[in-house]
Design an enzyme around this catalytic site. Structure first.
Site, mmCIF file in Angstrom:
data_model
loop_
_atom_site.group_PDB
_atom_site.id
_atom_site.type_symbol
_atom_site.label_atom_id
_atom_site.label_comp_id
_atom_site.label_asym_id
_atom_site.label_seq_id
_atom_site.Cartn_x
_atom_site.Cartn_y
_atom_site.Cartn_z
ATOM 1 N N ARG A 36 51.558 49.228 42.137
ATOM 2 C CA ARG A 36 50.215 48.972 42.645
ATOM 3 C C ARG A 36 50.142 49.427 44.100
ATOM 4 O O ARG A 36 51.083 49.220 44.872
ATOM 5 C CB ARG A 36 49.851 47.490 42.552
ATOM 6 C CG ARG A 36 49.414 47.042 41.151
ATOM 7 C CD ARG A 36 48.086 47.669 40.791
ATOM 8 N NE ARG A 36 47.576 47.267 39.484
ATOM 9 C CZ ARG A 36 47.728 47.993 38.387
ATOM 10 N NH1 ARG A 36 48.438 49.108 38.427
ATOM 11 N NH2 ARG A 36 47.194 47.589 37.252
ATOM 12 N N GLU B 37 41.058 55.305 44.069
ATOM 13 C CA GLU B 37 41.352 56.273 43.013
ATOM 14 C C GLU B 37 40.062 56.807 42.412
ATOM 15 O O GLU B 37 39.261 56.022 41.908
ATOM 16 C CB GLU B 37 42.223 55.626 41.930
ATOM 17 C CG GLU B 37 43.594 55.212 42.458
ATOM 18 C CD GLU B 37 44.545 54.709 41.386
ATOM 19 O OE1 GLU B 37 44.130 54.629 40.209
ATOM 20 O OE2 GLU B 37 45.688 54.399 41.710
ATOM 21 N N HIS C 124 47.892 58.557 38.616
ATOM 22 C CA HIS C 124 48.015 57.279 37.907
ATOM 23 C C HIS C 124 48.324 57.490 36.421
ATOM 24 O O HIS C 124 47.631 56.969 35.543
ATOM 25 C CB HIS C 124 46.733 56.450 38.062
ATOM 26 C CG HIS C 124 46.971 54.973 37.896
ATOM 27 N ND1 HIS C 124 46.310 54.030 38.650
ATOM 28 C CD2 HIS C 124 47.771 54.278 37.054
ATOM 29 C CE1 HIS C 124 46.698 52.810 38.282
ATOM 30 N NE2 HIS C 124 47.586 52.945 37.306
#
Length: 375
Positions: free
Chosen positions: A286, A315, A334
């Site tokens: 994270r 993001e 990601h």
């Protein structure tokens, strides 16, 4: 039953695995399936001026998300969801069982679901679900932590090898018509992993999947986790260590801890200063675990050798984010947990847990167990 999927986790798969687990118990489901059109494109351009700190949705064009910021503020507790925050309200109807991947389960959606008995999400967390609204009605929520542990462990291994051996820039140069000679210089040659020290921060399911791979390569492993007995770490063939010692000794520092609010900026300027100047930081967990400004400074000033990042404060990140051009970085969008096996495994785990609850009333594994279990 309402199954809400998307292009990564199809609604049909969620419904099929639920039905398969229910059949031996005589359970039959009237399945309604909805697939949301996300990811919305094969690639999303990096935004030039994103509204920092306000974008909670993902897998969508940033302009589309920005255009509905006011509407999505209707349920400010949700994060990492796809589509308008209240889009399930007209769909949920009389559903007794709701299965989702990244669809938002807002307070308004819960209030519209008068017959709802159980919610399942094929994700490790529940950030796209309004737990408070479900807790108030005593409705259990089942998730699937660990479904992508193997995928992340293999990704981390591959990314470390690719980065430390310079595979990505060499392949990129060749594709652009250049035969790179950098790997044949002392300064440009990559580093082998055998006999190097890898420090693992957080010793949960991802770390336990990563450990045998790294040991097989020949790495010496250190691990720190305040919630895991050091004896358990030792039984996995890993040396327990405090965070400071781990940072000082490791050639590669891999973050595999779950973010819980208390460990925000666990890796800050002080922690980065403890790392070796030849060390590399890896974060596929994270973004909140790392003080990104401190990391930018450490990379810019050459105080650590590099970073592998799969998660970002925003993001997608802004197109002018300094991280995109800093030396020694390997940045990916990601994708560490994105494997086909993850999808299938997650749907199967979720189907089994929801059916077990429907048949036996079993609440084991419920993400909101503390809030709904009988006194």
């Amino acid at each position: 039953m309402l199954s809400v999927g998307d292009r990564f986790v199809p609604a049909a798969l969620l419904g099929a695995r639920l039905a398969a687990h229910g059949e031996p118990h005589g359970l039959a489901f009237d399945v309604h399936q909805v697939d949301l059109p996300y990811p919305s494109a094969a690639a999303i351009p990096l935004p030039h001026d994103p509204p920092s700190g306000q974008v909670r949705a993902f897998w969508e064009d940033i302009d589309g998300i920005t255009a509905r910021l006011d509407a999505d503020a209707a349920d400010p507790v949700l994060r990492e969801y796809t589509g308008p925050v209240d889009q399930l309200v007209p769909l949920i109807g009389g559903a007794e069982v709701l299965l989702v991947h990244a669809a938002p389960v807002s307070r308004a959606a819960v209030e519209a679901a008068g017959a709802l008995r159980v919610v399942g999400t094929v994700r490790g967390g529940t950030v796209n679900i309004n737990l408070d609204a479900l807790n108030e009605r005593g409705i259990p929520v089942f998730n699937t932590p660990g479904r992508n542990a193997q995928a992340v462990a293999e990704f981390v291994t591959g990314a470390i090898i690719a980065h430390l051996r310079g595979i990505v820039p060499a392949a990129t140069a060749l594709g652009a018509g250049r035969w790179s000679m950098a790997p044949w210089t002392v300064d440009g040659a990559g580093m082998e992993l055998a006999h190097k020290t890898c420090g693992i921060v957080g010793f949960g399911q991802v770390a336990r999947a990563f450990t045998p791979i790294a040991r097989g390569i020949g790495m010496h492993l250190l691990a720190t986790d305040p919630w895991v007995d050091p004896a358990e770490i030792e039984r996995a063939g890993v040396e327990p260590a405090g965070l400071d010692e781990l940072l000082e000794r490791a050639d590669v520092v891999v973050l595999m801890a779950r973010y819980d609010g208390d460990n925000r900026h666990l890796i800050d300027a002080t922690a980065l200063a403890r790392m070796r100047p030849t060390a590399v930081l890896v974060n596929t967990a994270r973004p909140q675990l790392v003080d990104t400004e401190a990391l930018r400074a450490a990379l810019r000033e050459g105080r650590i050798a590099g970073a592998i990042l799969d998660v970002f404060d925003q993001e997608p990140p802004a197109g002018d984010d300094e991280l995109l051009g800093l030396p020694g970085t390997l940045l990916t969008p990601h994708i560490a947990g994105a494997s086909r096996d993850t999808v299938i495994r997650g749907a199967d785990l979720l189907g089994a847990r929801v059916v077990r609850h429907l048949v036996e009333g079993d609440l084991r594994g419920a993400a909101n167990l503390a809030a709904i279990q009988p006194a």
